[in-house]
Design a protein around this motif. Structure first.
Motif, PDB file in Angstrom:
ATOM      1  N   CYS A 262       0.806  -1.223   0.000  1.00 37.71           N
ATOM      2  CA  CYS A 262       0.000   0.000   0.000  1.00 37.71           C
ATOM      3  C   CYS A 262       0.840   1.275   0.000  1.00 37.71           C
ATOM      4  O   CYS A 262       0.448   2.267  -0.633  1.00 37.71           O
ATOM      5  N   TRP A 263       1.985   1.265   0.683  1.00 38.02           N
ATOM      6  CA  TRP A 263       2.740   2.499   0.872  1.00 38.02           C
ATOM      7  C   TRP A 263       3.908   2.668  -0.088  1.00 38.02           C
ATOM      8  O   TRP A 263       4.279   3.802  -0.402  1.00 38.02           O
ATOM      9  N   CYS A 264       4.501   1.585  -0.543  1.00 40.15           N
ATOM     10  CA  CYS A 264       5.675   1.712  -1.423  1.00 40.15           C
ATOM     11  C   CYS A 264       5.393   2.516  -2.692  1.00 40.15           C
ATOM     12  O   CYS A 264       6.225   3.344  -3.088  1.00 40.15           O
ATOM     13  N   PRO A 265       4.245   2.318  -3.369  1.00 38.77           N
ATOM     14  CA  PRO A 265       4.000   3.137  -4.570  1.00 38.77           C
ATOM     15  C   PRO A 265       4.025   4.635  -4.290  1.00 38.77           C
ATOM     16  O   PRO A 265       4.632   5.400  -5.056  1.00 38.77           O
ATOM     17  N   LEU A 266       3.393   5.080  -3.188  1.00 42.60           N
ATOM     18  CA  LEU A 266       3.373   6.498  -2.868  1.00 42.60           C
ATOM     19  C   LEU A 266       4.759   6.993  -2.477  1.00 42.60           C
ATOM     20  O   LEU A 266       5.207   8.067  -2.930  1.00 42.60           O
ATOM     21  N   LEU A 267       5.473   6.243  -1.652  1.00 46.54           N
ATOM     22  CA  LEU A 267       6.796   6.671  -1.199  1.00 46.54           C
ATOM     23  C   LEU A 267       7.793   6.729  -2.359  1.00 46.54           C
ATOM     24  O   LEU A 267       8.580   7.680  -2.459  1.00 46.54           O
ATOM     25  N   VAL A 268       7.739   5.745  -3.231  1.00 46.26           N
ATOM     26  CA  VAL A 268       8.629   5.739  -4.395  1.00 46.26           C
ATOM     27  C   VAL A 268       8.252   6.866  -5.360  1.00 46.26           C
ATOM     28  O   VAL A 268       9.127   7.523  -5.945  1.00 46.26           O
ATOM     29  N   PHE A 269       6.939   7.098  -5.524  1.00 44.97           N
ATOM     30  CA  PHE A 269       6.476   8.176  -6.398  1.00 44.97           C
ATOM     31  C   PHE A 269       6.978   9.535  -5.910  1.00 44.97           C
ATOM     32  O   PHE A 269       7.432  10.367  -6.705  1.00 44.97           O
ATOM     33  N   ILE A 270       6.910   9.770  -4.600  1.00 45.63           N
ATOM     34  CA  ILE A 270       7.393  11.040  -4.044  1.00 45.63           C
ATOM     35  C   ILE A 270       8.893  11.202  -4.285  1.00 45.63           C
ATOM     36  O   ILE A 270       9.357  12.255  -4.750  1.00 45.63           O
ATOM     37  N   ALA A 271       9.660  10.151  -3.980  1.00 45.03           N
ATOM     38  CA  ALA A 271      11.109  10.222  -4.175  1.00 45.03           C
ATOM     39  C   ALA A 271      11.472  10.399  -5.646  1.00 45.03           C
ATOM     40  O   ALA A 271      12.360  11.201  -5.993  1.00 45.03           O
ATOM     41  N   GLN A 272      10.782   9.681  -6.515  1.00 45.54           N
ATOM     42  CA  GLN A 272      11.068   9.781  -7.948  1.00 45.54           C
ATOM     43  C   GLN A 272      10.739  11.171  -8.488  1.00 45.54           C
ATOM     44  O   GLN A 272      11.500  11.743  -9.279  1.00 45.54           O
ATOM     45  N   THR A 273       9.600  11.734  -8.058  1.00 41.41           N
ATOM     46  CA  THR A 273       9.213  13.069  -8.512  1.00 41.41           C
ATOM     47  C   THR A 273      10.225  14.120  -8.073  1.00 41.41           C
ATOM     48  O   THR A 273      10.603  15.007  -8.846  1.00 41.41           O
ATOM     49  N   VAL A 274      10.678  14.018  -6.819  1.00 42.32           N
ATOM     50  CA  VAL A 274      11.612  15.004  -6.291  1.00 42.32           C
ATOM     51  C   VAL A 274      12.984  14.880  -6.940  1.00 42.32           C
ATOM     52  O   VAL A 274      13.601  15.881  -7.345  1.00 42.32           O
ATOM     53  N   LEU A 275      13.480  13.662  -7.057  1.00 34.76           N
ATOM     54  CA  LEU A 275      14.831  13.463  -7.585  1.00 34.76           C
ATOM     55  C   LEU A 275      14.913  13.755  -9.080  1.00 34.76           C
ATOM     56  O   LEU A 275      15.943  14.214  -9.575  1.00 34.76           O
ATOM     57  N   SER A 276      13.844  13.481  -9.819  1.00 39.70           N
ATOM     58  CA  SER A 276      13.850  13.723 -11.260  1.00 39.70           C
ATOM     59  C   SER A 276      13.563  15.175 -11.611  1.00 39.70           C
ATOM     60  O   SER A 276      13.867  15.620 -12.724  1.00 39.70           O
ATOM     61  N   GLY A 277      12.951  15.914 -10.672  1.00 41.13           N
ATOM     62  CA  GLY A 277      12.618  17.306 -10.952  1.00 41.13           C
ATOM     63  C   GLY A 277      11.447  17.470 -11.889  1.00 41.13           C
ATOM     64  O   GLY A 277      11.203  18.582 -12.385  1.00 41.13           O
ATOM     65  N   SER A 278      10.705  16.413 -12.138  1.00 43.08           N
ATOM     66  CA  SER A 278       9.556  16.480 -13.047  1.00 43.08           C
ATOM     67  C   SER A 278       8.350  17.087 -12.339  1.00 43.08           C
ATOM     68  O   SER A 278       8.262  17.054 -11.104  1.00 43.08           O
ATOM     69  N   PRO A 279       7.396  17.649 -13.087  1.00 45.61           N
ATOM     70  CA  PRO A 279       6.194  18.227 -12.470  1.00 45.61           C
ATOM     71  C   PRO A 279       5.374  17.162 -11.745  1.00 45.61           C
ATOM     72  O   PRO A 279       5.353  15.987 -12.142  1.00 45.61           O
ATOM     73  N   LEU A 280       4.721  17.565 -10.683  1.00 41.86           N
ATOM     74  CA  LEU A 280       3.901  16.648  -9.910  1.00 41.86           C
ATOM     75  C   LEU A 280       2.667  16.244 -10.704  1.00 41.86           C
ATOM     76  O   LEU A 280       1.918  17.107 -11.186  1.00 41.86           O
ATOM     77  N   ALA A 292      -2.500   3.889  -0.277  1.00 43.35           N
ATOM     78  CA  ALA A 292      -2.035   4.001   1.111  1.00 43.35           C
ATOM     79  C   ALA A 292      -3.196   3.927   2.093  1.00 43.35           C
ATOM     80  O   ALA A 292      -3.057   3.390   3.199  1.00 43.35           O
ATOM     81  N   THR A 293      -4.349   4.458   1.707  1.00 44.09           N
ATOM     82  CA  THR A 293      -5.520   4.408   2.583  1.00 44.09           C
ATOM     83  C   THR A 293      -5.959   2.978   2.840  1.00 44.09           C
ATOM     84  O   THR A 293      -6.449   2.652   3.933  1.00 44.09           O
ATOM     85  N   PHE A 294      -5.788   2.104   1.856  1.00 51.02           N
ATOM     86  CA  PHE A 294      -6.182   0.706   2.032  1.00 51.02           C
ATOM     87  C   PHE A 294      -5.378   0.023   3.131  1.00 51.02           C
ATOM     88  O   PHE A 294      -5.825  -0.995   3.679  1.00 51.02           O
ATOM     89  N   ASN A 295      -4.196   0.545   3.453  1.00 50.74           N
ATOM     90  CA  ASN A 295      -3.422  -0.028   4.553  1.00 50.74           C
ATOM     91  C   ASN A 295      -4.196   0.047   5.863  1.00 50.74           C
ATOM     92  O   ASN A 295      -4.207  -0.904   6.649  1.00 50.74           O
ATOM     93  N   GLN A 296      -4.860   1.179   6.112  1.00 55.68           N
ATOM     94  CA  GLN A 296      -5.619   1.355   7.342  1.00 55.68           C
ATOM     95  C   GLN A 296      -6.908   0.535   7.343  1.00 55.68           C
ATOM     96  O   GLN A 296      -7.472   0.286   8.405  1.00 55.68           O
TER      97      GLN A 296
END
Length: 354
Positions: A262-280, A292-296
């Motif tokens: 549930c959380w890895c896609p969001l965490l990786v997406f945030i890191a990838q967006t920041v490190l690549s400098g691409s638009p959100l 991530a909500t499905f985790n709860q």
């Protein structure tokens, strides 16, 4: 891409509205009120049921190590429930009333509160999962040390430490390391995911803490499972009661698997967006946030369904006595060793002493 109405030029724009400002024109299906309402209701109901189940289990628990583990689970249930309650109420209220954030919260206090809640209730389950993995790792690998049988007070202290650490991380944007902003479609606030300045630092910090917690859980749980299998199939298998430890490890592994999925896609997406400098890409942000909500929502069902009492009812024909379980494990071990070319005689002599 900013799909909001531009703010008036003669106004001093508060920080939380400096990037996105209501009213918004984003109306994708993933951001509909239906998803928010259904997921919040499912999660709150599941966690309430899990809390009742855990409370009954805690009252019947005779083992100190099991009581400590149930305290961790209770902390996780409370965290998941409060996270859904706080954030869900705000999001659903927005969809029902369509309130204007600029009028309701001109000084960004409400937005900062929700942003802190998102960070706090997001990190807590991952950190608690890592703390439970550490507790089980010590209890299984060093069973006769003083720290292996964790007192209830120490378990409670560890839960409070996790909450305190997550709270400190959530406070960092308020103190200047990062910033909280309103996010499309205007129903929620989160930290600014950007590759510029302090926003970059906090985005990477959030992603790193979450991924590191998952990695610690994976490594320690893997070692614990291997050790537990060796001990259960070894010569000292009658010296220590392992049934409840197996049950706790199964629950912990499922919690780790759910959190990772549930959380890895969001965490990786945030890191990838920041490190690549691409638009959100807001569509993907909302999609991974739903994941991530499905985790709860799924976490509580691990405690509800994967208990020996429930499994006995689902499979009453199986002999759940300790001797039968040990015989089953020993037979599986013999078949596995035979498939690797070991002789039966060698298998009989190959007991492992811990």
């Amino acid at each position: 891409m900013n799909m909001s109405a531009p703010p008036l030029s003669n106004e001093t724009v508060p920080l939380c509205f400096s990037i996105n400002s209501p009213p918004f024109l984003y109306n994708h299906t993933i951001a509909s009120a239906y998803f928010s309402s259904v997921l919040s209701a499912m999660g709150l109901t599941s966690n309430l049921i899990a809390f009742v189940v855990l409370l009954n289990s805690f009252q019947r628990a005779h083992s100190l190590k099991r009581s400590s583990f149930l305290i961790f689970l209770g902390g996780l249930v409370i965290t998941d429930f409060m996270g859904l309650l706080v954030t869900g109420c705000i999001v659903v209220s927005f969809h029902v009333t369509q309130f204007n954030w600029r009028h309701l919260d001109p000084h960004c206090h409400f937005c900062n509160f929700m942003g802190m809640s998102m960070v706090f209730y997001g990190l807590c389950p991952l950190l608690l999962g890592a703390a439970m993995a550490v507790e089980r790792f010590v209890g299984i690998n060093w069973p006769f040390t003083r720290t292996a049988t964790m007192p209830k007070s120490r378990a409670m202290s560890m839960v409070l430490m996790v909450w305190t650490f997550a709270g400190c991380v959530a406070l960092l944007p308020i103190m200047g390391l990062g910033s909280y902003h309103i996010q499309m479609p205007g129903s929620w606030c989160f930290f600014n995911i950007s590759s510029v300045g302090v926003d970059r630092v906090f985005s990477l910090l959030f992603s790193l803490v979450g991924l590191l917690s998952i990695a610690v859980s994976f490594v320690l749980n893997t070692v614990s499972v291997v050790t537990l299998i060796k001990v259960c199939c070894g010569q000292d298998r009658t010296q220590r009661r392992r049934d409840y430890e197996v049950e706790m490890m199964v629950q912990l592994i499922l919690i780790m698997a759910i959190a990772s999925s549930c959380w890895c896609p969001l965490l990786v997406f945030i890191a990838q967006t920041v490190l690549s400098g691409s638009p959100l890409k807001i569509r993907y942000l909302l999609l991974w946030l739903r994941f991530a909500t499905f985790n709860q929502i799924l976490d509580p069902w691990v405690y509800i369904l994967f208990r020996r009492a429930v499994l006995k009812r689902l499979y009453p024909s199986f002999d759940w006595s300790r001797g039968s379980i040990m015989t089953f494990r020993r037979n599986v071990s013999r078949i596995y060793r035979s498939s690797l070319g070991d002789s039966p005689g060698k298998d009989k002599q190959g007991g492992m002493v811990e």
